[in-house]
Design a protein around this motif. Structure first.
Motif, PDB file in Angstrom:
ATOM      1  N   UNK A 120       0.816  -1.207   0.000  1.00  0.00           N
ATOM      2  CA  UNK A 120       0.000   0.000   0.000  1.00  0.00           C
ATOM      3  C   UNK A 120       0.856   1.267   0.000  1.00  0.00           C
ATOM      4  N   UNK A 121       1.886   1.286   0.830  1.00  0.00           N
ATOM      5  CA  UNK A 121       2.680   2.515   0.903  1.00  0.00           C
ATOM      6  C   UNK A 121       3.548   2.699  -0.337  1.00  0.00           C
ATOM      7  N   UNK A 122       4.034   1.605  -0.934  1.00  0.00           N
ATOM      8  CA  UNK A 122       4.785   1.743  -2.186  1.00  0.00           C
ATOM      9  C   UNK A 122       3.877   2.293  -3.291  1.00  0.00           C
ATOM     10  N   UNK A 123       2.652   1.767  -3.361  1.00  0.00           N
ATOM     11  CA  UNK A 123       1.710   2.242  -4.375  1.00  0.00           C
ATOM     12  C   UNK A 123       1.338   3.703  -4.144  1.00  0.00           C
ATOM     13  N   UNK A 124       1.174   4.086  -2.884  1.00  0.00           N
ATOM     14  CA  UNK A 124       0.728   5.449  -2.566  1.00  0.00           C
ATOM     15  C   UNK A 124       1.829   6.488  -2.746  1.00  0.00           C
ATOM     16  N   UNK A 125       3.103   6.068  -2.657  1.00  0.00           N
ATOM     17  CA  UNK A 125       4.175   7.061  -2.620  1.00  0.00           C
ATOM     18  C   UNK A 125       5.112   7.047  -3.821  1.00  0.00           C
ATOM     19  N   UNK A 126       5.104   5.972  -4.611  1.00  0.00           N
ATOM     20  CA  UNK A 126       6.086   5.870  -5.685  1.00  0.00           C
ATOM     21  C   UNK A 126       5.442   5.569  -7.028  1.00  0.00           C
TER      22      UNK A 126
END
Length: 400
Positions: A120-126
């Motif tokens: 989730x955080x990789x998708x949201x930030x990169x």
């Protein structure tokens, strides 16, 4: 009427059934070791499991009892995408109790273990093509997930001189060569068990922010610290992302429940992703997780068991023939140098499993460059198992 030649049909079928390029990532070798160990056990062998970072102890009784009550109550339905509000509030309270951080529950996102937190955080930030730095050696799924998402994992080498952590100087140099969009660190770290001191973590966070690099902190082994207390990046910067889990300290691996602390401006983005990818985290696991915080006394007893195991290994392995390993600060891993015995840690681990029935993970899972000289041993089992493992390893090494 003409028929399609068999060669054409086979070629078409191959295209339809073949995997996508993004799925062509390396396996998580520890899971392959588990499978090989399971086959030995199915044939009647007794394996000591030191390959997987999985506590032998169960979830705290408070968590198990809360789950039983929920099942007896009846229907288990969806929750909101960000998680049960009372659990999010309890997690926020935990930061005040443990680190003295006043955390807004609105920044807490409940996840399906830390694994979905990374996704989730990789998708949201990169974006695809973004370069994200990670320590080498490091947890394999960091680079595998990033690769599957079209990002580029950038391995920053660590060594004894840096006490096996990324330094501000190393980060500046990697960013100078080709700009980075993110940095992910773990303390305590997997596979090494090493930790960053508070001042070192703070300096690295400040350096990343000065360079315009997003800072992500994997804190899933917090609570399992022996050398000195672990520090949270949440106490340093509101722009840092924290990934955490109930799997390790709370012994809830199979419950698949974790959390993130997100920068305020990213919460809605993560919520939209969670709505579409997972809908919500399993309700029963969330209920149990909230109650797990009330089982701290049980979990501290488990931690003391790890400390005993740590002592058994750090004193027993040198006598058995493995005297060199990285600082064993936290988590429940010992990263041992086996270069005096082999240049192929994967083959060495297979022999150790097949001949001594001790399951360990080869260092090549964590370090594609130098991992052929290392072995990761998890000491999350019982003291009796650790003593037996030391004996078996010693016998194996003496046999050659």
């Amino acid at each position: 009427m003409t028929s399609t030649p068999s060669s054409i049909r086979l070629a078409a079928a191959s295209r339809l059934a073949g995997p996508s390029r993004r799925s062509e990532i390396a396996p998580f070798i520890v899971m392959d070791v588990m499978e090989r160990a399971a086959r030995i056990e199915a044939a009647g062998g007794h394996v000591i499991h030191m390959e997987v970072g999985q506590p032998a102890a169960p979830a705290p009784s408070t968590a198990r009892e809360a789950a039983r009550r929920a099942l007896d109550h009846g229907r288990i339905g969806y929750t909101t995408a960000l998680g049960i509000p009372s659990l999010r509030a309890r997690i926020a309270r935990h930061y005040g109790e443990t680190y003295g951080v006043d955390l807004d529950p609105g920044r807490v996102v409940v996840t399906t273990g830390s694994s979905s937190g990374f996704l989730l955080t990789f998708l949201a930030q990169f974006e695809p093509g973004d370069r994200v730095a990670i320590a080498n050696p490091g947890y394999p799924p960091y680079r595998h997930i990033l690769t599957a998402l079209g990002c580029e994992p950038v391995l920053i080498e660590t060594d004894a001189a840096s006490r096996w952590v990324i330094t501000p100087e190393a980060l500046r140099e990697a960013h100078r060569r080709t700009p980075l969009k993110g940095l992910l660190v773990a303390s305590p770290a997997n596979p090494t068990g090493t930790m960053m001191r508070p001042e070192a973590l703070a300096e690295l966070v400040r350096t990343a922010e000065e360079l315009g690099i997003r800072f992500l902190s994997d804190e899933i082994y917090h609570g399992l610290d022996y050398a000195f207390p672990a520090s949270t990046a949440a106490a340093i910067s509101p722009d840092a992302t924290i990934i955490h889990s109930f799997s390790k300290y709370f012994c809830m691996t199979g419950w698949r429940v974790g959390w993130m602390v997100m920068p305020e401006g990213l919460v809605r983005a993560v919520e939209r992703l969670q709505q579409n990818l997972m809908i919500s985290v399993p309700t029963l696991s969330q209920i149990a997780a909230e109650a797990a915080f009330d089982g701290a006394r049980e979990m501290e007893a488990v931690k003391h068991g790890y400390e005993e195991n740590r002592l058994i290994l750090t004193t027993g392995l040198p006598a058995a023939g493995l005297p060199e390993f990285l600082p064993v600060d936290g988590a429940f891993y010992l990263y041992a140098d086996v270069s005096r015995f082999t240049d192929d840690s994967a083959a060495f681990a297979r022999r150790l499993l097949d001949e001594a029935h001790v399951a360990a993970t080869p260092g090549v899972d964590f370090d594609p460059h130098r991992g052929h000289h290392y072995l990761r041993l998890s000491y999350a089992g019982s003291p009796a198992q650790m003593r037996e493992a030391v004996q078996r390893i010693g016998d194996f090494l003496r046999k050659g």
